[in-house]
Design an enzyme around this catalytic site. Structure first.
Site, PDB file in Angstrom:
ATOM      1  CG  ASP A  64      -2.026   1.056   1.079  1.00  0.00           C
ATOM      2  OD1 ASP A  64      -3.142   0.684   0.700  1.00  0.00           O
ATOM      3  OD2 ASP A  64      -1.745   2.260   1.327  1.00  0.00           O
ATOM      4  NE  ARG A  75     -13.556   3.803   2.839  1.00  0.00           N
ATOM      5  CZ  ARG A  75     -13.018   4.975   3.184  1.00  0.00           C
ATOM      6  NH1 ARG A  75     -13.434   5.609   4.265  1.00  0.00           N
ATOM      7  NH2 ARG A  75     -12.068   5.514   2.458  1.00  0.00           N
ATOM      8  CB  THR A 138      -3.795  -0.158  -9.498  1.00  0.00           C
ATOM      9  OG1 THR A 138      -3.397   1.193  -9.308  1.00  0.00           O
ATOM     10  CG2 THR A 138      -2.785  -1.061  -8.802  1.00  0.00           C
ATOM     11  CB  CYS A 192     -14.253   6.769  -1.965  1.00  0.00           C
ATOM     12  SG  CYS A 192     -14.051   5.059  -2.396  1.00  0.00           S
ATOM     13  CB  CYS A 252      -9.400 -10.965 -24.371  1.00  0.00           C
ATOM     14  SG  CYS A 252      -8.531 -10.075 -23.072  1.00  0.00           S
ATOM     15  CB  CYS A 255      -6.404 -13.426 -21.216  1.00  0.00           C
ATOM     16  SG  CYS A 255      -8.075 -13.582 -21.826  1.00  0.00           S
TER      17      CYS A 255
HETATM   18 ZN   LIG Z   1      -9.060 -11.552 -21.337  1.00  0.00          ZN
END
Ligand SMILES: [Zn+2]
Length: 349
Positions: A64, A75, A138, A192, A252, A255
């Site tokens: 982090d 939270r 990210t 948020c 895709c 992948c």
């Molecule tokens: Zn994919």
């Protein structure tokens, strides 16, 4: 001589979950040998880390970039007021708590911003990645890394009282780019900061993610969900979107095509507006800042506080937090240029 060997506390403590037949002793043993990466340790990440460490995974790496603030406590279940007082990085504060919860789990806390230069190193040796990030950049980067390295990962996101999650087993199930061809450009989706977030939705989504990760890590990969699960908690509604045939239906680029544009650094910026407050993060890769020296230099400029991980300067309406790796978070503005000016003025570079 003892007739019975002493109970193995390490194993005994999990009896309530090993009693669940589909999991069992075999699942627990495999879980104890597994390694997981918790990427981001905010609301989802701290709940995920809590559940997985209590469940008895072998090792957890928590990464982090941020530090604990008072507005997180509503939270982010691993943190408390003392962490805010101490201005601890979230990864460090989380690791302290988690070691007290389960001392048998190896915990590696990494204070860093995940980017294309370090993501593969952070994923090294892990059997599963769980998504505790707060932005799509990210997530697309994680997806690329997971696809390249063949590591299952569990996507999760929350906003307002809604959340969604999907489990990705590279080569077997749809990946994030099968689902969303392009990453939403920065500033085009609510955060948020603008839409708010309620604690209970985090608990729901992180719990689904944690169990999906436990299936992967305990040898039950065939049982992972083949749906995108969408929860609208205010109306108490759950929707399952079947993605079991999605990979076969789309062409895709990641992948199937092997175009990992986020991992190569062709996509993805170095500057991000943070979720949850009026602040800009500036990343300077490959830089090392001598924090002691910086703190001395800033003394007299404004109010300076420090700990071994960061130096913080409060000046005018701004709050500048500098980490040892050169990263800075400039609070009090969402203007990237203003943040850069402030950094240049007080940190140099
Ligand atoms: Zn994919």
């Amino acid at each position: 001589m003892l007739n019975n060997p002493p109970p193995d506390y390490r194993f005994d403590r999990y009896v309530r979950q090993t009693r669940y037949p589909p999991f069992g002793d075999a699942g627990q043993r495999r879980l104890a040998q597994s390694r997981v990466l918790v990427c981001g340790c905010g609301a989802l990440g701290s709940t995920l880390a809590n559940l997985l460490v209590r469940a008895g995974v072998g090792s957890v790496r928590i990464v982090d970039r941020d530090f604990v603030e008072a507005t997180n406590l509503q939270r982010q279940v691993l943190f408390d007021e003392e962490d805010v007082e101490r201005q601890l990085p979230k990864a460090v504060a989380a690791a302290e708590k988690l070691r007290r919860i389960n001392s048998h789990v190896e915990i590696d806390a990494v204070v860093a911003d995940v980017d294309h230069t370090n993501v593969e190193r952070l994923c090294e040796g892990v059997d599963c990645i769980v998504d505790g990030t707060d932005n799509f950049q990210t997530r697309f980067l994680l997806n690329d890394a997971a696809v390249k390295l063949g590591i299952p990962w569990v996507y999760g996101g929350c906003l307002g009282a809604e959340g969604q999650t999907m489990t990705i087993v590279p080569g077997e199930t749809a990946c994030l780019r099968c689902l969303m061809r392009e990453c939403p450009p920065p500033g085009t989706t609510p955060t948020c900061d603008t839409a708010g977030i309620l604690g209970p939705i985090v608990g729901v989504i992180a719990s689904i993610q944690a169990l999906e990760a436990m299936k992967v890590l305990s040898g039950h990969r065939q049982d992972v969900s083949r749906s995108l699960t969408v929860v609208e908690l205010w109306d108490a509604r759950v929707r399952q979107v079947d993605v079991s045939t999605l990979r076969d239906q789309v062409d895709c680029p990641a992948c199937k095509g092997g175009e990992l544009v986020w991992l190569s650094g062709r996509e993805g910026g170095h500057t991000a507006v943070l979720c949850g407050r009026n602040a800009v993060q500036l990343a300077h890769t490959g830089v090392s800042v001598p924090l002691e020296e910086l703190a001395r230099r800033l003394d007299g400029v404004g109010q300076v506080t420090k700990n071994p991980f960061l130096v913080r300067l409060r000046v005018d309406q701004y709050e500048l937090t500098v980490f040892a790796d050169g990263r800075a978070i400039v609070g009090g503005t969402s203007d990237v240029a203003a943040a850069k000016t402030l950094y240049a003025k007080y940190v140099g570079h």
